[in-house]
Design a protein around this motif. Structure first.
Motif, PDB file in Angstrom:
ATOM      1  N   LEU A 163      14.188  76.265  35.944  1.00 17.66           N
ATOM      2  CA  LEU A 163      15.221  75.314  35.550  1.00 17.66           C
ATOM      3  C   LEU A 163      15.611  74.512  36.788  1.00 17.66           C
ATOM      4  CD1 LEU A 163      17.316  74.155  33.579  1.00 17.66           C
ATOM      5  CD2 LEU A 163      18.845  76.038  34.210  1.00 17.66           C
ATOM      6  N   ASN A 164      15.215  73.223  36.800  1.00 25.56           N
ATOM      7  CA  ASN A 164      15.553  72.330  37.898  1.00 25.56           C
ATOM      8  C   ASN A 164      16.812  71.539  37.542  1.00 25.56           C
ATOM      9  OD1 ASN A 164      13.113  72.893  39.429  1.00 25.56           O
ATOM     10  ND2 ASN A 164      12.022  71.635  37.939  1.00 25.56           N
ATOM     11  N   ILE A 165      17.791  71.546  38.435  1.00 26.97           N
ATOM     12  CA  ILE A 165      18.992  70.759  38.255  1.00 26.97           C
ATOM     13  C   ILE A 165      18.928  69.590  39.234  1.00 26.97           C
ATOM     14  CG2 ILE A 165      21.509  70.792  38.121  1.00 26.97           C
ATOM     15  CD1 ILE A 165      20.244  72.866  36.325  1.00 26.97           C
ATOM     16  N   ALA A 166      18.793  68.372  38.724  1.00 31.75           N
ATOM     17  CA  ALA A 166      18.697  67.189  39.575  1.00 31.75           C
ATOM     18  C   ALA A 166      20.107  66.733  39.946  1.00 31.75           C
ATOM     19  CB  ALA A 166      17.943  66.075  38.862  1.00 31.75           C
ATOM     20  N   LEU A 167      20.488  66.924  41.201  1.00 35.19           N
ATOM     21  CA  LEU A 167      21.830  66.611  41.694  1.00 35.19           C
ATOM     22  C   LEU A 167      21.742  65.634  42.860  1.00 35.19           C
ATOM     23  CD1 LEU A 167      23.312  70.231  41.732  1.00 35.19           C
ATOM     24  CD2 LEU A 167      23.838  68.431  40.074  1.00 35.19           C
ATOM     25  N   ALA A 168      22.629  64.626  42.862  1.00 36.79           N
ATOM     26  CA  ALA A 168      22.559  63.578  43.882  1.00 36.79           C
ATOM     27  C   ALA A 168      21.115  63.094  43.975  1.00 36.79           C
ATOM     28  CB  ALA A 168      23.058  64.095  45.229  1.00 36.79           C
ATOM     29  N   TYR A 169      20.547  62.807  42.809  1.00 38.69           N
ATOM     30  CA  TYR A 169      19.113  62.548  42.712  1.00 38.69           C
ATOM     31  C   TYR A 169      18.841  61.064  42.483  1.00 38.69           C
ATOM     32  CZ  TYR A 169      14.325  62.546  41.071  1.00 38.69           C
ATOM     33  OH  TYR A 169      12.985  62.269  40.944  1.00 38.69           O
ATOM     34  N   GLY A 170      17.819  60.579  43.177  1.00 36.94           N
ATOM     35  CA  GLY A 170      17.293  59.237  42.959  1.00 36.94           C
ATOM     36  C   GLY A 170      15.796  59.273  43.160  1.00 36.94           C
ATOM     37  N   GLY A 171      15.034  58.896  42.159  1.00 36.89           N
ATOM     38  CA  GLY A 171      13.580  59.021  42.230  1.00 36.89           C
ATOM     39  C   GLY A 171      12.961  58.185  43.337  1.00 36.89           C
TER      40      GLY A 171
ATOM     41  N   SER B  49      14.426  56.977  46.014  1.00 38.08           N
ATOM     42  CA  SER B  49      14.861  57.430  47.337  1.00 38.08           C
ATOM     43  C   SER B  49      14.059  58.644  47.787  1.00 38.08           C
ATOM     44  CB  SER B  49      16.359  57.754  47.332  1.00 38.08           C
ATOM     45  OG  SER B  49      16.645  58.834  46.468  1.00 38.08           O
ATOM     46  N   ARG B  50      13.690  59.515  46.837  1.00 37.04           N
ATOM     47  CA  ARG B  50      12.871  60.677  47.181  1.00 37.04           C
ATOM     48  C   ARG B  50      11.486  60.238  47.643  1.00 37.04           C
ATOM     49  NH1 ARG B  50      13.172  65.068  48.971  1.00 37.04           N
ATOM     50  NH2 ARG B  50      14.651  63.864  50.152  1.00 37.04           N
ATOM     51  N   LEU B  51      10.886  59.282  46.934  1.00 38.95           N
ATOM     52  CA  LEU B  51       9.571  58.772  47.322  1.00 38.95           C
ATOM     53  C   LEU B  51       9.638  58.081  48.676  1.00 38.95           C
ATOM     54  CD1 LEU B  51       8.250  57.317  43.929  1.00 38.95           C
ATOM     55  CD2 LEU B  51       7.322  59.258  45.184  1.00 38.95           C
ATOM     56  N   LEU B  52      10.710  57.323  48.896  1.00 38.75           N
ATOM     57  CA  LEU B  52      10.873  56.631  50.165  1.00 38.75           C
ATOM     58  C   LEU B  52      10.976  57.624  51.315  1.00 38.75           C
ATOM     59  CD1 LEU B  52      11.302  54.007  51.734  1.00 38.75           C
ATOM     60  CD2 LEU B  52      13.749  54.175  51.189  1.00 38.75           C
ATOM     61  N   GLU B  53      11.746  58.684  51.122  1.00 33.02           N
ATOM     62  CA  GLU B  53      11.908  59.680  52.180  1.00 33.02           C
ATOM     63  C   GLU B  53      10.589  60.408  52.456  1.00 33.02           C
ATOM     64  OE1 GLU B  53      13.627  61.391  55.263  1.00 33.02           O
ATOM     65  OE2 GLU B  53      14.574  59.864  53.976  1.00 33.02           O
ATOM     66  N   ALA B  54       9.826  60.686  51.390  1.00 32.87           N
ATOM     67  CA  ALA B  54       8.524  61.326  51.575  1.00 32.87           C
ATOM     68  C   ALA B  54       7.581  60.414  52.357  1.00 32.87           C
ATOM     69  CB  ALA B  54       7.918  61.685  50.223  1.00 32.87           C
ATOM     70  N   ALA B  55       7.588  59.113  52.021  1.00 32.73           N
ATOM     71  CA  ALA B  55       6.731  58.159  52.732  1.00 32.73           C
ATOM     72  C   ALA B  55       7.134  58.053  54.201  1.00 32.73           C
ATOM     73  CB  ALA B  55       6.825  56.785  52.061  1.00 32.73           C
ATOM     74  N   ARG B  56       8.445  58.059  54.466  1.00 28.73           N
ATOM     75  CA  ARG B  56       8.902  58.014  55.862  1.00 28.73           C
ATOM     76  C   ARG B  56       8.450  59.254  56.636  1.00 28.73           C
ATOM     77  NH1 ARG B  56      15.066  55.951  54.510  1.00 28.73           N
ATOM     78  NH2 ARG B  56      14.655  53.697  54.626  1.00 28.73           N
TER      79      ARG B  56
ATOM     80  N   SER C 179      15.275  55.457  33.845  1.00 26.86           N
ATOM     81  CA  SER C 179      16.248  55.478  34.951  1.00 26.86           C
ATOM     82  C   SER C 179      15.733  56.145  36.225  1.00 26.86           C
ATOM     83  CB  SER C 179      17.539  56.160  34.488  1.00 26.86           C
ATOM     84  OG  SER C 179      18.159  55.409  33.470  1.00 26.86           O
ATOM     85  N   ASN C 180      14.500  55.797  36.604  1.00 28.86           N
ATOM     86  CA  ASN C 180      14.019  56.243  37.912  1.00 28.86           C
ATOM     87  C   ASN C 180      13.986  57.772  38.021  1.00 28.86           C
ATOM     88  OD1 ASN C 180      13.195  55.880  40.607  1.00 28.86           O
ATOM     89  ND2 ASN C 180      15.299  55.817  41.362  1.00 28.86           N
ATOM     90  N   PHE C 181      13.685  58.433  36.909  1.00 25.53           N
ATOM     91  CA  PHE C 181      13.716  59.894  36.857  1.00 25.53           C
ATOM     92  C   PHE C 181      12.319  60.467  37.071  1.00 25.53           C
ATOM     93  CE2 PHE C 181      14.833  63.818  34.083  1.00 25.53           C
ATOM     94  CZ  PHE C 181      15.180  64.536  35.210  1.00 25.53           C
ATOM     95  N   LEU C 182      12.149  61.225  38.140  1.00 29.50           N
ATOM     96  CA  LEU C 182      10.889  61.896  38.463  1.00 29.50           C
ATOM     97  C   LEU C 182       9.692  60.950  38.348  1.00 29.50           C
ATOM     98  CD1 LEU C 182      11.527  65.243  36.544  1.00 29.50           C
ATOM     99  CD2 LEU C 182      11.579  64.936  39.010  1.00 29.50           C
ATOM    100  N   PRO C 183       9.735  59.793  39.027  1.00 30.81           N
ATOM    101  CA  PRO C 183       8.654  58.810  38.856  1.00 30.81           C
ATOM    102  C   PRO C 183       7.282  59.324  39.258  1.00 30.81           C
ATOM    103  CG  PRO C 183      10.034  58.251  40.752  1.00 30.81           C
ATOM    104  CD  PRO C 183      10.739  59.348  40.010  1.00 30.81           C
TER     105      PRO C 183
END
Length: 325
Positions: free
Chosen positions: A148-156, A158-165, A211-215
């Motif tokens: 059970l994953n709870i997506a909190l303070a989540y933005g799809g 932003s997560r991809l951007l941080e991974a790319a950085r 809504s940019n969810f788990l892209p």
């Protein structure tokens, strides 16, 4: 009388849908939308809508386990939600703390081996919410029967951007070769623990967007999407089963498309690619309509005939041991 009749109809419809379903997606992601609108509709404060939605969430968790889903991700609090009024945010943070502790201590969670994980920018949340997240993860971290994953303070994005950085920094410091960057390289930097590809996204409350969810995990996997009109607190088991049916239809369409593409390739590819195309057709041939399966049988007959003629004509000598012209 009308309410009783409605309940009877819903029960019969649920039973019908249950009989129609042949399988279940591995990973479902849910955008829990409409809690505040539900509260306004009933003349309540926003936090009452969120509490009613939390009850729906518990039911959905049970329904997932009933049909064999292995992972459920809930879009609970996005990075955009920080722009809401302070009183709404504080009430929601209190609810999150309550529910995380309640889930972490619930017998049904431990009996069913549910592992609770939080994904997102957790450090942006109030300390009490971070503590509740740590507690839930510690209490259930040893389980792996259901995630059970709870997506909190989540933005799809932003997560991809941080991974790319992160990848860029490692390449710049010579800790990673650019030629070695692949899908796994990005996935390892998205979340602390692996997240399965999403098979189905469910969004209630009438909005038809994801809504940019788990892209990465949803769009990359071409996940099925089910939109429906009830607000999240009104979301029923019938709605849930209709979502599963949408996934099955999408999966069936995908299989049929793969089989048709492979069938089309059989007559137009090289010998190496032909083997791969034939294996795809063999895997998905049952998804093709009868007429197209007959076409495939005809191709196989021709192919087998060519192979027999080749066997009878080895090194230029035919089956009668005469030199070929």
């Amino acid at each position: 009388m009308k309410r009783w009749l409605r309940q009877r109809v819903d029960t019969v419809y649920e039973r019908l849908l249950s009989h129609e379903l042949a399988g279940a997606p591995t990973h479902i992601a849910v955008i829990q939308d409409g809690n505040r609108r539900y509260a306004r509709q009933n003349g309540d404060e926003a936090h009452e809508g969120h509490r009613a939605g939390a009850e729906t969430t518990e039911r959905v968790l049970e329904w997932c386990q009933e049909i064999g889903v292995e992972e459920l991700t809930l879009y609970t609090f996005s990075t955009e939600n920080f722009d809401r009024p302070d009183d709404q945010k504080e009430a929601l943070f209190d609810l999150l703390c309550d529910k995380l502790h309640e889930f972490a201590d619930a017998d049904r969670v431990h009996d069913n081996g549910v592992c609770i994980r939080a994904i997102g920018e957790i450090e942006m949340l109030p300390e009490r919410v971070q503590d509740a997240v740590d507690y839930a993860e510690e209490q259930t971290g040893e389980y792996d029967d259901f995630v059970l994953n709870i997506a909190l303070a989540y933005g799809g994005r932003s997560r991809l951007l941080e991974a790319a950085r992160g990848v860029a920094r490692e390449v710049d410091s010579n800790d990673l070769e650019s030629d070695d960057i692949d899908v796994e390289t990005i996935e390892q930097r998205l979340y602390d623990q692996p997240v399965r590809d999403v098979d189905l996204i469910i969004r209630p409350a009438g909005e038809e967007r994801t809504s940019n969810f788990l892209p990465w995990h949803a769009n990359g996997n071409e996940a099925a999407v089910f939109f429906c009109t009830p607000y999240w607190p009104e979301f029923s088991k019938s709605d849930f089963l209709r979502g599963i049916r949408t996934y099955e239809h999408r999966e069936e369409s995908w299989r049929r498309t793969r089989a048709r593409r492979a069938l089309a390739l059989l007559g137009a590819v090289s010998e190496t690619e032909l083997t791969e195309a034939q294996s795809v057709v063999d895997r998905f041939r049952d998804s093709l309509p009868t007429a197209e399966r007959s076409e495939l049988d005809g191709l196989e007959t021709l192919e087998n005939g060519d192979q027999e003629r080749d066997a009878d004509n080895v090194d230029g000598i035919d089956s009668g041991s005469q030199a070929a012209d």
